[in-house]
Design an enzyme around this catalytic site. Structure first.
Site, PDB file in Angstrom:
ATOM      1  N   GLY A 179      42.134   3.060 -43.244  1.00  0.00           N
ATOM      2  CA  GLY A 179      41.085   3.031 -44.465  1.00  0.00           C
ATOM      3  C   GLY A 179      40.071   4.021 -44.480  1.00  0.00           C
ATOM      4  O   GLY A 179      40.388   5.188 -44.429  1.00  0.00           O
ATOM      5  N   GLU A 218      35.061   2.535 -40.186  1.00  0.00           N
ATOM      6  CA  GLU A 218      34.123   3.065 -41.983  1.00  0.00           C
ATOM      7  C   GLU A 218      33.101   2.550 -42.117  1.00  0.00           C
ATOM      8  O   GLU A 218      32.135   2.974 -42.887  1.00  0.00           O
ATOM      9  CB  GLU A 218      35.099   2.095 -42.562  1.00  0.00           C
ATOM     10  CG  GLU A 218      36.820   2.036 -42.464  1.00  0.00           C
ATOM     11  CD  GLU A 218      37.237   3.765 -42.304  1.00  0.00           C
ATOM     12  OE1 GLU A 218      36.151   4.513 -43.395  1.00  0.00           O
ATOM     13  OE2 GLU A 218      38.373   4.051 -42.034  1.00  0.00           O
ATOM     14  N   HIS A 227      31.613  12.194 -38.440  1.00  0.00           N
ATOM     15  CA  HIS A 227      32.840  12.260 -37.874  1.00  0.00           C
ATOM     16  C   HIS A 227      32.427  13.051 -37.220  1.00  0.00           C
ATOM     17  O   HIS A 227      31.848  14.031 -37.573  1.00  0.00           O
ATOM     18  CB  HIS A 227      34.369  12.821 -38.450  1.00  0.00           C
ATOM     19  CG  HIS A 227      34.856  12.208 -39.481  1.00  0.00           C
ATOM     20  ND1 HIS A 227      35.532  12.222 -40.967  1.00  0.00           N
ATOM     21  CD2 HIS A 227      35.729  10.489 -39.066  1.00  0.00           C
ATOM     22  CE1 HIS A 227      36.306  11.545 -41.211  1.00  0.00           C
ATOM     23  NE2 HIS A 227      36.294  10.494 -39.906  1.00  0.00           N
TER      24      HIS A 227
END
Ligand code: ARG
Ligand code: ZN
Ligand code: CA
Length: 393
Positions: A179, A218, A227
């Site tokens: 995703g 997401e 991240h």
């Protein structure tokens, strides 16, 4: 120096080549580069973070529209599957996940309860009732990596107003991408939201990505998180969140604790790392601040959405059978597939008068005792399903 963020992996290439086919109207988006708009977001975010008292906001609910753009029949997920994703998000964004207890002691004090709830939207952008789920059959495989995904004219499904709805597209993103989510400022409004592969959406039974946490990750990006390792394989780049330790690169699989590389102990069990679903269990307080700031900030502003929610018990999820029927008034209802929520049942007599209404937490079976009522024909309603019940003592 900040390194480029790699949230839309190969995707940017696909888009770059296709952009010209879809002129974008009505936004000043095309006048500035993605890099500029991301930087503008981050500058404003820093100011906003330093000024606002973000923790005192009242409960925030984000209305969601799920665009199921399917090709193979198994990609056309059931309402139950979709609802299980919404519930998984509510679990992870409200620190209600049971596996939070696996957070190592040294990080326990950093756990952030984000305090955001998600719901399926009850009203569409035209003011019409909806269940927040759009289904489109498409004729090409791999739609999840195509620009056309975001455009009804291209066989996909148009985004709903992004300041009022979180748009989630469920579509085939191929074998290598589970995703992706748009980082604020990275996408024009019509492509803003998240995309998740149907095989990783909801509580789907997958051993590694079965807990609905691809969407959790997401939505982290969508709400301004990077991240945890800072997207470059060194110890100097970070995620701009103070309470997440520096980390060199991503962890995969399900590492043993502890792990070190840049920091004595790295927080690989964070939702913004790359470990498997059963091994990612927390957001931090610092990540919470960043997400809340993003919610009330352009280009999102979704924290103030006025859109109404569909309550989970309003969605018609299951069909049910009553047995025995006729009965002496004691009836067992069986739900298939099992419900997960409060169900309201109503019993009417043959003149249409409501004689009993009750809310019960239902899973697979519900026992109803109507033996106080005289012989006759009754109607039992749950959601929009109604069945005739005969009582004969
Ligand atoms: N493809 C995703 C991204 O970089 C990462 C998947 C998250 N991992 C997980 N176990 N849910 O945006
Ligand atoms: Zn990511
Ligand atoms: Ca950090």
């Amino acid at each position: 120096m900040r390194k480029g963020i790699l949230i839309w992996p190969a995707i940017m290439l696909v888009f770059a080549g296709m952009r010209a086919q879809h002129p974008v109207c009505g936004f000043d988006w095309e006048d500035i580069s993605t890099e500029e708009s991301v930087e503008r977001f981050e500058r404003q975010l820093d100011t906003f973070l330093s000024q606002s008292n973000l923790t005192n906001r009242s409960p925030i609910t984000i209305p969601v529209v799920v665009h199921v753009v399917w090709h193979r029949p198994e990609e056309n997920l059931s309402d139950v599957g979709i609802l299980s994703q919404i519930e998984a998000l509510n679990r992870d964004f409200n620190a209600e996940n049971a596996d939070l207890s696996t957070v190592p002691d040294e990080f326990q004090g950093l756990i952030g309860n984000i305090g955001i709830r998600f719901c399926l939207a009850a009203i569409d952008p035209y003011g019409n009732p909806t269940n927040g789920i759009i289904r489109k059959q498409c004729f090409t495989p791999g739609m999840g990596l195509m620009e056309a995904l975001f455009f009804s004219s291209g066989g996909g499904s148009d985004a709903w107003n992004i300041s009022q709805y979180l748009n989630i597209w469920v579509a085939d993103t191929g074998d290598w991408i589970s995703g992706f989510g748009s980082y604020p400022g990275q996408t024009p409004p019509e492509k803003t939201g998240i995309v998740v592969h149907p095989k990783y959406f909801g509580l789907n039974g997958h051993p590694k990505f079965g807990l609905g946490r691809v969407a959790t990750h997401e939505i982290g990006h969508f709400l301004g998180l990077k991240h945890i390792w800072g997207d470059s394989p060194d110890c100097s780049s970070d995620d701009e969140v103070a309470d997440t330790p520096l980390q060199g690169s991503a962890y995969n699989g399900c590492p043993d604790y502890p792990q070190n590389g840049c920091s004595e102990s790295e927080m690989f069990m964070n939702y913004m790392d790359y470990v498997e679903d059963p091994c990612m269990v927390l957001f931090t307080e610092g990540q919470k601040q960043r997400m809340l700031a993003t919610l009330f900030h352009p280009p999102s502003r979704i924290g103030n959405s006025p859109v109404l929610c569909l309550h989970n018990d309003q969605i018609s999820l299951s069909t049910w059978k009553a047995a025995p029927n006729p009965s002496k008034g004691q009836v067992f209802l069986t739900f298939e597939p099992p419900l997960m929520k409060l169900a309201r049942y109503s019993v009417y007599n043959c003149t249409g008068q409501l004689i009993r209404q009750e809310e019960k937490l239902v899973n697979r079976e519900l026992f109803i005792d109507l033996s106080e009522f005289p012989n006759g024909i009754y109607f039992l309603r749950i959601d929009n399903h109604c069945q005739k019940i005969i009582i004969s003592h």
